[in-house]
Design an enzyme around this catalytic site. Structure first.
Site, PDB file in Angstrom:
ATOM      1  N   SER A 335       0.847  -1.160  -0.114  1.00 46.86           N
ATOM      2  CA  SER A 335       0.077  -0.099  -0.050  1.00 46.86           C
ATOM      3  C   SER A 335       0.926   1.291  -0.205  1.00 46.86           C
ATOM      4  O   SER A 335       2.189   1.011  -0.108  1.00 46.86           O
ATOM      5  CB  SER A 335      -1.007   0.090   1.154  1.00 46.86           C
ATOM      6  OG  SER A 335      -0.160  -0.118   2.442  1.00 46.86           O
ATOM      7  N   TYR A 336       0.096   2.218   0.095  1.00 46.19           N
ATOM      8  CA  TYR A 336       1.051   3.614  -0.106  1.00 46.19           C
ATOM      9  C   TYR A 336       1.814   3.800   1.028  1.00 46.19           C
ATOM     10  O   TYR A 336       1.530   3.802   2.206  1.00 46.19           O
ATOM     11  CB  TYR A 336       0.084   4.791  -0.165  1.00 46.19           C
ATOM     12  CG  TYR A 336       0.606   6.261  -0.684  1.00 46.19           C
ATOM     13  CD1 TYR A 336       1.194   6.315  -1.850  1.00 46.19           C
ATOM     14  CD2 TYR A 336       0.708   7.310   0.372  1.00 46.19           C
ATOM     15  CE1 TYR A 336       1.933   7.482  -2.061  1.00 46.19           C
ATOM     16  CE2 TYR A 336       1.189   8.411   0.184  1.00 46.19           C
ATOM     17  CZ  TYR A 336       1.786   8.674  -1.180  1.00 46.19           C
ATOM     18  OH  TYR A 336       2.306   9.671  -1.499  1.00 46.19           O
TER      19      TYR A 336
END
Length: 858
Positions: A335-336
């Site tokens: 994820s980010y």
């Protein structure tokens, strides 16, 4: 059919997102920018059929800078930079991103922005909007929303499709906070950097830094490192004494006991206790306590913790670690990676991610155990309201990723799984002993349940920590008694992990900029990274920080930047006005700058004690054209020439070798010519130190050598040695490098293009005549009889190096073919970038030099 333009932050991200969102076939084509492709498909948008164009930018579209007038360090007072006009320029003009976006937006009805979901991403959103606004179709209903923002934290099909269903408006306040930070950092950083660089580099020769920079975040970061250095340097060790006792159990295991008094600073007193204990042969167990304890599973992973672990555990700098994490994110593996949050949202699909990881050959069995019923709720951490914690989103194997990327992915995955595993449980045993009147203890740990440490094995208990079974009243034989003399020790240098913690605590930088600031102080030669990733300040870094403390401690202490960051966050939240925060902060720093300039002598005293004056630095190299004395080459960064007699300093080409060129002189100023080589096989050219800094002709730019000089008669100039236009850059000319013999070459006077030719020739000269086919200047090559390459007794030949068949084996054919193809059809007389009519020697040839000069300037 409506047309929707979709824009991502990177080309690889655009490709991934387009493949997820396109239901049917997808078409790819090249755009106006060579870096960004366009992906086209049909689908529905706002419940109606639409044609989609998905493309990207390459990071920031625009960058903030001063107008050209204010970028001249020699003519602009740094104090003017606090109010000098600024402008937004293309961040990378070669890519032509604004023009590309404008062309793709033509006749589009809607714009959907898929930039990274942080403040920088929000700022890029508005850069894209400003590039396409004029090209898009005007809406017939002025209240209709035509610009949308997609918010997502992971590049998975579920997240991306959900983001497409819940489009929002871009947040202008967050973008404005980034604009404010950019302008503050530009004005403050440039003003201080220009002033102190010019002041100190013109006085001292061994600074070894191209820039003596100041940064509102960078300098407090350096301040933390120097503060620790000062504590180490001022530390005075003090001797103390420790009573060390070892006992042996019935099972012949040796235990080392801890003295309850810990340490004694008086030698005589310590010796009294030592003699008392030394006389005893047995230690009596007075008490045994056992208590069950637990070591908590980790909180969910955020950016700062990832950088800390990468530095302390994986031996990676934070800048490198975050680059790898960004790459893993764009590939859909995690994820980010830029988030401050350490708490999963209530609707976060933890079980779904675990299902993916259950197939891993590395930790799959542990995950399957969790899914079968041992999974626990993750701990409640901090919710910053930005992004979910860093989480693995796709299963990877060692073979899919390079070594460093795998280390990052491996840690992120293990950390995530550990957050939902059980706490580690153990029994802590404390055994108390009595030897005469002195008391000692021994502490051990016995594992009950490894819990999350099965995944994070580096935090597991070792078998050596377990104590043997004893009970109250047992006596153990004393095997050794020693009185150890030790010294108090200073703290060690800051590690990157400790520095990251300090920066987070004091609000210096953001999760995105922290690794940049640490990288800057390393690159600027303010600190060096030693073993264990410890940051040791250099003499330059130490003197700078001490100088700021001497003049104005606010310039280096974290308090001021921390308060500025709070104000910028208020802009992002819409609670403060952009202009008022900007002007107030600039006013404060303008006053501090004025005070700094007036009191620079205080810092100069520290520099004087640590560095050598220019006149005492460097080695003699070439003669000055004014005083005829030798100038010294100062080889430290930045490399430069200094004339001690005239007290003048001249910039020279950087990152290469410089030597005197045949003791020849420039015909304009009498300075001895120098020869620059960029590495063993790199570009090389002659230059005059004075002309290099003070261009003698209007069409000659500063910091260019003889290969760009338009002097009409000098044998080293472009006029005498230019051969052909360069095909690799715009406006460049391939010039014969007369100093490269016997491995002759042509070098472009703008880019790094090189053509090697006529090896072992004794002489090469550029003729007046041009090639009829490609317009390049003809070249004459001469060989000795025994080395001739023309066959027979022919030792000399004249022709075009691109077109003459006799030269085909004597010229780098790959480059020559490119040049030939690019030169064809462009007209004759272009060899030196000018038509024959504009060349001084292309007209009727003047009889003397004065006539030549007159013809040249007509």
């Amino acid at each position: 059919m409506k047309t929707v333009l979709m824009v991502a932050e990177k080309p690889s991200l655009a490709q991934s997102l387009a493949k997820i969102l396109a239901r049917g076939s997808i078409r790819q084509r090249k755009g106006l920018s060579s870096a960004c492709a366009v992906y086209e498909y049909e689908d529905y948008f706002l419940n109606q059929p639409a044609r989609f164009k998905f493309t990207s930018v390459c990071g920031h579209v625009m960058s903030l800078d001063f107008t050209p007038k204010y970028n001249n360090w020699d003519k602009v007072d740094p104090a003017e930079l606090f109010s000098a006009p600024t402008e937004k320029r293309e961040a990378n003009p070669k890519l032509q991103i604004p023009k590309f976006l404008h062309s793709e937006a033509r006749n589009c009805d809607y714009l959907v922005l898929w930039l990274d979901c942080d403040k920088e991403g929000e700022n890029i959103c508005f850069e894209v909007i400003n590039s396409v606004r004029d090209a898009m179709k005007p809406s017939q209903n002025r209240h209709e929303q035509i610009i949308f923002r997609a918010r997502f934290s992971a590049i998975t099909e579920k997240d991306i499709k959900q983001a497409m269903k819940q489009l929002v408006e871009p947040n202008e306040n967050e973008s404005l906070s980034v604009d404010a930070r950019q302008e503050l950092d530009l004005r403050i950083g440039c003003a201080f950097t220009r002033f102190q660089t010019k002041f100190f580099q013109n006085k001292y020769g061994n600074l070894d830094s191209a820039l003596i920079s100041y940064g509102p975040c960078q300098t407090p970061t350096l301040g933390f490192c120097v503060e620790r250095h000062d504590r180490i340097a001022s530390f005075k060790p003090e001797p103390y004494y420790v009573l060390s006792v070892k006992v042996t159990t019935a099972s012949q295991k040796t235990l080392t006991l801890d003295w309850d008094r810990i340490r004694i600073f008086d030698n005589e007193v310590a010796n009294v206790y030592y003699q008392m204990v030394k006389q005893k042969t047995e230690a009596i167990v007075t008490n045994v306590t056992k208590k069950e304890k637990a070591k908590q599973r980790p909180l969910a992973l955020n950016t700062v913790e990832l950088m800390r672990v990468a530095s302390s555990g994986l031996n990676m700098g934070p800048h490198h670690a975050m680059s790898l994490a960004e790459k893993l994110y764009t590939q859909g593996y995690i994820s980010y990676p830029r988030t401050e949050t350490t708490s999963y949202p209530e609707n976060f699909d933890i079980r779904g991610i675990l299902q993916l990881q259950s197939k891993s050959s590395e930790w799959g069995k542990d995950v399957q155990e969790l899914l079968s019923g041992t999974m626990t709720r993750p701990r409640k951490g901090h919710d910053a309201g930005d992004h979910p914690p860093i989480t693995p989103m796709k299963l990877a194997t060692r073979n899919e990723l390079d070594a460093d990327s795998w280390k990052i992915y491996d840690y992120i995955s293990r950390h995530f799984i550990a957050t939902v595993a059980a706490d580690m449980k153990y029994i802590q045993t404390v055994i108390s002993f009595e030897i005469g009147e002195e008391t000692f203890t021994c502490t051990g740990k016995t594992l009950v349940d490894p819990g999350y440490t099965k995944l994070m094995s580096w935090q597991a208990l070792s078998a050596e920590e377990t104590l043997p079974e004893v009970k109250k009243g047992d006596t153990l034989k004393i095997s050794e008694v020693k009185l150890l003399e030790k010294q108090t020790s200073p703290p060690d240098y800051l590690t990157e992990a400790e520095l990251i913690t300090l920066m987070e605590k004091h609000g210096i930088g953001t999760d995105a900029s922290i690794p940049v600031h640490i990288n800057n102080i390393c690159q600027r030669n303010y600190v060096t990274v030693t073993s264990g990733r410890k940051l040791v300040p250099t003499p330059l870094g130490i003197v700078l920080v001490h100088g700021y403390h001497k003049i104005d401690p606010d310039l280096v202490l974290p308090n001021m930047r921390s308060s500025v960051e709070k104000q910028l966050n208020l802009i992002a939240l819409g609670k403060e006005n952009f202009e008022s925060v900007l002007q107030h902060t600039l006013t404060v720093f303008r006053l501090k700058f004025q005070y700094f300039v007036l009191n620079i002598a205080g810092m100069d005293e520290l520099f004087e004690a640590s560095f050598s004056p220019l006149s005492e630095s460097g080695k003699p190299l070439s003669r000055c054209g004014k005083c005829r004395r030798y100038m010294k080459l100062i080889a430290t960064k930045p490399c430069r020439l200094h004339c001690p007699t005239c007290d003048e300093t001249f910039t020279v080409p950087q990152s290469g070798n410089i030597r005197i060129y045949k003791e020849l002189k420039c015909p304009l100023d009498d300075f001895e010519l120098l020869y620059y080589t960029a590495g063993v096989k790199g570009k090389s050219y002659t230059f005059c130190p004075y002309c290099y800094n003070n261009p003698p002709f209007r069409d000659m730019r500063k910091l260019f050598g003889c290969n760009s000089c338009t002097h009409p008669t000098c044998p080293h100039s472009l006029q005498s040695n230019g051969v052909s236009n360069c095909s690799m850059c715009e406006g460049g000319i391939l010039v014969l490098d007369a100093g490269s013999a016997p491995k002759w070459k042509l070098c472009c006077n703008r880019c790094d293009n090189i053509i090697r030719l006529f090896e072992d020739a004794t002489k090469i000269s550029v003729d007046e005549d041009t090639c009829k086919d490609c317009g390049s200047q003809l070249v004459t090559a001469e060989y000795k009889k025994e080395k001739t390459k023309f066959g027979g007794n022919i030792t000399e030949a004249t022709g075009c190096i691109f077109c003459d068949a006799r030269f085909s084996s004597l010229v780098d054919q790959l480059q020559a073919q490119k040049m030939r193809n690019s030169s064809r059809g462009r007209g004759r007389g272009r060899g030196r970038g000018r038509g024959t009519k504009s060349r001084g020697r292309g007209r009727s040839k003047p009889k003397d030099k004065m006539a030549q000069l007159a013809a040249y300037f007509v």
